[in-house]
Write a protein that holds these residues in place. Structure first.
Motif, PDB file in Angstrom:
ATOM      1  N   ARG B  53      -6.045  -8.089   4.773  1.00 50.92           N
ATOM      2  CA  ARG B  53      -6.407  -9.414   5.312  1.00 50.92           C
ATOM      3  C   ARG B  53      -7.914  -9.613   5.316  1.00 50.92           C
ATOM      4  NH1 ARG B  53      -2.944 -11.239  10.533  1.00 50.92           N
ATOM      5  NH2 ARG B  53      -0.905 -10.605   9.795  1.00 50.92           N
ATOM      6  N   ILE B  54      -8.630  -8.533   5.666  1.00 56.24           N
ATOM      7  CA  ILE B  54     -10.095  -8.627   5.690  1.00 56.24           C
ATOM      8  C   ILE B  54     -10.602  -8.920   4.279  1.00 56.24           C
ATOM      9  CG2 ILE B  54     -12.190  -7.238   5.974  1.00 56.24           C
ATOM     10  CD1 ILE B  54     -10.635  -5.837   8.332  1.00 56.24           C
ATOM     11  N   TRP B  55     -10.016  -8.214   3.337  1.00 53.93           N
ATOM     12  CA  TRP B  55     -10.423  -8.376   1.939  1.00 53.93           C
ATOM     13  C   TRP B  55     -10.171  -9.808   1.447  1.00 53.93           C
ATOM     14  CZ3 TRP B  55      -6.852  -8.248  -2.495  1.00 53.93           C
ATOM     15  CH2 TRP B  55      -7.503  -8.197  -3.707  1.00 53.93           C
ATOM     16  N   LYS B  56      -9.019 -10.350   1.835  1.00 57.04           N
ATOM     17  CA  LYS B  56      -8.672 -11.701   1.379  1.00 57.04           C
ATOM     18  C   LYS B  56      -9.561 -12.772   2.005  1.00 57.04           C
ATOM     19  CE  LYS B  56      -3.777 -11.179   0.229  1.00 57.04           C
ATOM     20  NZ  LYS B  56      -2.427 -11.305   0.787  1.00 57.04           N
ATOM     21  N   SER B  57      -9.996 -12.530   3.272  1.00 58.55           N
ATOM     22  CA  SER B  57     -10.705 -13.624   3.936  1.00 58.55           C
ATOM     23  C   SER B  57     -12.191 -13.339   4.165  1.00 58.55           C
ATOM     24  CB  SER B  57     -10.015 -13.977   5.254  1.00 58.55           C
ATOM     25  OG  SER B  57      -9.651 -12.812   5.941  1.00 58.55           O
ATOM     26  N   LEU B  58     -12.661 -12.213   3.640  1.00 56.97           N
ATOM     27  CA  LEU B  58     -14.068 -11.848   3.896  1.00 56.97           C
ATOM     28  C   LEU B  58     -15.039 -12.893   3.347  1.00 56.97           C
ATOM     29  CD1 LEU B  58     -15.853  -9.650   5.130  1.00 56.97           C
ATOM     30  CD2 LEU B  58     -15.870  -8.495   2.934  1.00 56.97           C
ATOM     31  N   SER B  59     -14.733 -13.444   2.170  1.00 58.77           N
ATOM     32  CA  SER B  59     -15.670 -14.414   1.579  1.00 58.77           C
ATOM     33  C   SER B  59     -15.777 -15.670   2.443  1.00 58.77           C
ATOM     34  CB  SER B  59     -15.240 -14.764   0.157  1.00 58.77           C
ATOM     35  OG  SER B  59     -13.951 -15.320   0.200  1.00 58.77           O
ATOM     36  N   GLY B  60     -14.758 -15.935   3.258  1.00 59.28           N
ATOM     37  CA  GLY B  60     -14.792 -17.127   4.119  1.00 59.28           C
ATOM     38  C   GLY B  60     -15.246 -16.811   5.534  1.00 59.28           C
ATOM     39  N   PHE B  61     -15.791 -15.612   5.756  1.00 56.19           N
ATOM     40  CA  PHE B  61     -16.209 -15.212   7.110  1.00 56.19           C
ATOM     41  C   PHE B  61     -17.290 -16.159   7.631  1.00 56.19           C
ATOM     42  CE2 PHE B  61     -19.468 -12.808   9.511  1.00 56.19           C
ATOM     43  CZ  PHE B  61     -18.760 -12.681  10.688  1.00 56.19           C
ATOM     44  N   LYS B  62     -17.056 -16.723   8.848  1.00 54.69           N
ATOM     45  CA  LYS B  62     -18.021 -17.653   9.450  1.00 54.69           C
ATOM     46  C   LYS B  62     -19.130 -16.856  10.120  1.00 54.69           C
ATOM     47  CE  LYS B  62     -15.347 -21.498   9.037  1.00 54.69           C
ATOM     48  NZ  LYS B  62     -14.515 -20.959   7.941  1.00 54.69           N
ATOM     49  N   ARG B  63     -20.361 -17.196   9.761  1.00 58.95           N
ATOM     50  CA  ARG B  63     -21.507 -16.405  10.232  1.00 58.95           C
ATOM     51  C   ARG B  63     -21.783 -16.582  11.731  1.00 58.95           C
ATOM     52  NH1 ARG B  63     -20.459 -15.822   5.488  1.00 58.95           N
ATOM     53  NH2 ARG B  63     -21.938 -15.394   3.822  1.00 58.95           N
ATOM     54  N   ASN B  64     -21.120 -17.539  12.388  1.00 61.82           N
ATOM     55  CA  ASN B  64     -21.414 -17.731  13.818  1.00 61.82           C
ATOM     56  C   ASN B  64     -20.740 -16.672  14.695  1.00 61.82           C
ATOM     57  OD1 ASN B  64     -18.860 -18.640  13.487  1.00 61.82           O
ATOM     58  ND2 ASN B  64     -19.214 -20.724  14.180  1.00 61.82           N
ATOM     59  N   ALA B  65     -19.862 -15.863  14.100  1.00 57.28           N
ATOM     60  CA  ALA B  65     -19.212 -14.782  14.859  1.00 57.28           C
ATOM     61  C   ALA B  65     -19.827 -13.444  14.448  1.00 57.28           C
ATOM     62  CB  ALA B  65     -17.727 -14.776  14.586  1.00 57.28           C
ATOM     63  N   GLU B  66     -19.636 -12.442  15.294  1.00 58.68           N
ATOM     64  CA  GLU B  66     -20.062 -11.086  14.929  1.00 58.68           C
ATOM     65  C   GLU B  66     -19.026 -10.535  13.956  1.00 58.68           C
ATOM     66  OE1 GLU B  66     -22.345  -8.782  15.568  1.00 58.68           O
ATOM     67  OE2 GLU B  66     -23.494  -9.503  17.287  1.00 58.68           O
ATOM     68  N   LEU B  67     -19.482  -9.896  12.893  1.00 54.95           N
ATOM     69  CA  LEU B  67     -18.546  -9.374  11.902  1.00 54.95           C
ATOM     70  C   LEU B  67     -17.577  -8.371  12.528  1.00 54.95           C
ATOM     71  CD1 LEU B  67     -17.827  -9.361   8.818  1.00 54.95           C
ATOM     72  CD2 LEU B  67     -19.194  -7.287   8.685  1.00 54.95           C
ATOM     73  N   ARG B  68     -18.116  -7.471  13.359  1.00 53.60           N
ATOM     74  CA  ARG B  68     -17.227  -6.436  13.900  1.00 53.60           C
ATOM     75  C   ARG B  68     -16.188  -7.021  14.859  1.00 53.60           C
ATOM     76  NH1 ARG B  68     -22.068  -5.407  16.408  1.00 53.60           N
ATOM     77  NH2 ARG B  68     -22.034  -5.359  18.674  1.00 53.60           N
ATOM     78  N   THR B  69     -16.591  -8.064  15.610  1.00 50.97           N
ATOM     79  CA  THR B  69     -15.634  -8.726  16.507  1.00 50.97           C
ATOM     80  C   THR B  69     -14.493  -9.326  15.690  1.00 50.97           C
ATOM     81  OG1 THR B  69     -17.567  -9.326  17.805  1.00 50.97           O
ATOM     82  CG2 THR B  69     -15.504 -10.375  18.415  1.00 50.97           C
ATOM     83  N   TRP B  70     -14.853  -9.907  14.564  1.00 50.27           N
ATOM     84  CA  TRP B  70     -13.870 -10.517  13.661  1.00 50.27           C
ATOM     85  C   TRP B  70     -12.925  -9.438  13.090  1.00 50.27           C
ATOM     86  CZ3 TRP B  70     -13.739 -10.283   8.073  1.00 50.27           C
ATOM     87  CH2 TRP B  70     -12.915 -11.227   7.484  1.00 50.27           C
ATOM     88  N   ILE B  71     -13.512  -8.311  12.697  1.00 55.10           N
ATOM     89  CA  ILE B  71     -12.714  -7.206  12.139  1.00 55.10           C
ATOM     90  C   ILE B  71     -11.758  -6.645  13.203  1.00 55.10           C
ATOM     91  CG2 ILE B  71     -12.866  -4.810  11.287  1.00 55.10           C
ATOM     92  CD1 ILE B  71     -15.479  -5.736   9.858  1.00 55.10           C
ATOM     93  N   TYR B  72     -12.279  -6.460  14.420  1.00 51.30           N
ATOM     94  CA  TYR B  72     -11.432  -5.918  15.490  1.00 51.30           C
ATOM     95  C   TYR B  72     -10.291  -6.878  15.810  1.00 51.30           C
ATOM     96  CZ  TYR B  72     -15.308  -2.658  16.355  1.00 51.30           C
ATOM     97  OH  TYR B  72     -16.278  -1.712  16.230  1.00 51.30           O
ATOM     98  N   SER B  73     -10.594  -8.161  15.767  1.00 55.46           N
ATOM     99  CA  SER B  73      -9.555  -9.140  16.095  1.00 55.46           C
ATOM    100  C   SER B  73      -8.441  -9.115  15.040  1.00 55.46           C
ATOM    101  CB  SER B  73     -10.220 -10.516  16.231  1.00 55.46           C
ATOM    102  OG  SER B  73      -9.384 -11.517  15.803  1.00 55.46           O
ATOM    103  N   ILE B  74      -8.818  -9.014  13.768  1.00 59.64           N
ATOM    104  CA  ILE B  74      -7.803  -8.906  12.708  1.00 59.64           C
ATOM    105  C   ILE B  74      -6.999  -7.616  12.899  1.00 59.64           C
ATOM    106  CG2 ILE B  74      -7.470  -8.528  10.212  1.00 59.64           C
ATOM    107  CD1 ILE B  74      -9.791 -10.431   9.725  1.00 59.64           C
ATOM    108  N   SER B  75      -7.681  -6.540  13.237  1.00 63.99           N
ATOM    109  CA  SER B  75      -7.001  -5.250  13.415  1.00 63.99           C
ATOM    110  C   SER B  75      -5.994  -5.315  14.554  1.00 63.99           C
ATOM    111  CB  SER B  75      -8.019  -4.147  13.706  1.00 63.99           C
ATOM    112  OG  SER B  75      -9.041  -4.180  12.748  1.00 63.99           O
ATOM    113  N   ARG B  76      -6.410  -5.913  15.672  1.00 61.28           N
ATOM    114  CA  ARG B  76      -5.486  -6.041  16.819  1.00 61.28           C
ATOM    115  C   ARG B  76      -4.283  -6.891  16.446  1.00 61.28           C
ATOM    116  NH1 ARG B  76     -10.183  -7.055  19.645  1.00 61.28           N
ATOM    117  NH2 ARG B  76      -9.685  -9.265  19.677  1.00 61.28           N
ATOM    118  N   ASN B  77      -4.565  -8.011  15.761  1.00 59.46           N
ATOM    119  CA  ASN B  77      -3.457  -8.902  15.392  1.00 59.46           C
ATOM    120  C   ASN B  77      -2.451  -8.202  14.495  1.00 59.46           C
ATOM    121  OD1 ASN B  77      -4.461 -10.980  16.889  1.00 59.46           O
ATOM    122  ND2 ASN B  77      -5.516 -11.956  15.182  1.00 59.46           N
TER     123      ASN B  77
END
Ligand SMILES: [Zn+2]
Lengths: 132, 177
Positions: B53-77
């Protein structure tokens, strides 16, 4: 003198005092030395901490499959099969026309239609496939 | 910490950005999954899905969030999704192997720390596991599970007290036999 409830309120007893900023272990030790229940609790805490550390500390992920490249574009196969099928239909129509009673009259036209279809397919099919 | 990843994303070098993310976070992605699922096989599946999922959506990562917070949230989900499907299957099949850890068979011996851990409520289990996997860092546990630091400390204290009380009871039982 500390009582049992206070002893249990000390998060993690002696071994966690560094992380949690507990006071000295003096009152804890004094209570544990006179209370077998709390002494057992403190011993269990220490044992648990060691067991959990041994089990989980620095645990690494197993080898995971890494996606290597972006997904390939749509397969060319359906388009190729489409092209072969339509070529076949066109060729059959042309052959039927040639060998029909009208064939002698229309055969030149039939050949021209066949060649035209092939020419159009050869130009437009690769163009359409590359575009998609 | 992740400026290099952001630079790669800005330069549209997504594959390189993903490789940096994967090498930096794969262990943490797996640990979150293992903390939630308490099963190595399921945790591996969840971590694999999270990476995808990270790989598929990394290019669309919104810079207003912390990258690691985003990664942890995907991992939890992903972990929670696997947990939900496991529970659904368990409810359907009533297969003991598939029952959630909470309902697993009780610990057999006092040294069976994982067995005792499995009797705690799920949030306590997750915090304890992750705390030990992350070298006892409260900050990281709070960030990885998206919990306030105070909650992590309270949960950890109660969980360890429950575990220690269980273990001490068993030790004393053994002693009186
Ligand atoms: Zn006491």
């Amino acid at each position: 003198m500390m009582d049992c409830a206070e002893f249990k309120e000390q998060p993690g007893c002696a071994e966690f005092k560094e992380q949690l900023g507990c006071g000295g272990t003096g009152p804890l030790d004094a209570h544990a030395s006179s209370c077998p229940g709390c002494a057992a609790l403190a011993a269990a805490f220490a044992e648990l901490d060691a067991a959990l550390t041994a089990q989980y500390s620095g645990l690494s992920a197993p080898p995971l499959r890494m996606p290597r490249a972006l997904p390939a574009g749509p397969s060319m196969l359906p388009a190729a099969l489409d092209w072969i099928a339509w070529s076949g239909v066109t060729a059959c129509c042309a052959v039927l026309l040639i060998f029909s009673p009208l064939g002698t009259v229309l055969s030149a036209w039939a050949w021209m239609i066949l060649l035209l279809c092939v020419a159009v397919a050869c130009v437009f099919w690769p163009a359409k496939t590359l575009q998609s | 910490m992740d400026e290099d990843v952001i630079r790669c994303l800005d330069a549209r070098r997504t594959q390189e950005a993903f490789e940096l993310v994967a090498s930096r976070y794969r262990d943490r992605i797996y640990r979150i999954a293992l903390a939630v699922l308490a099963d190595e096989g399921l945790a591996e599946d969840a971590a694999q899905e999270a990476l995808l999922r990270i790989w598929k959506s990394l290019s669309g990562f919104k810079r207003n969030a912390e990258l690691r917070t985003w990664i942890y949230s995907i991992s939890r989900n992903c972990a929670l999704m696997v947990l939900a499907s496991r529970k659904a299957r368990a409810a359907g099949e009533l297969d003991e192997d598939l029952l959630p850890a909470k309902f697993a068979a009780p610990a057999r011996a006092s040294h069976d720390v994982d067995g005792m851990l499995n009797t705690l409520r799920p949030q306590y289990q997750q915090v304890v596991r992750l705390f030990y996997m992350q070298e006892k860092s409260y900050e990281e546990v709070a960030e990885m599970l998206d919990l306030p630091m105070g909650t992590v400390k309270t949960v950890l204290h109660r969980a360890r007290l429950e575990l220690a009380t269980m273990a001490a009871g068993r030790l004393m039982q053994k002693g009186t036999r």
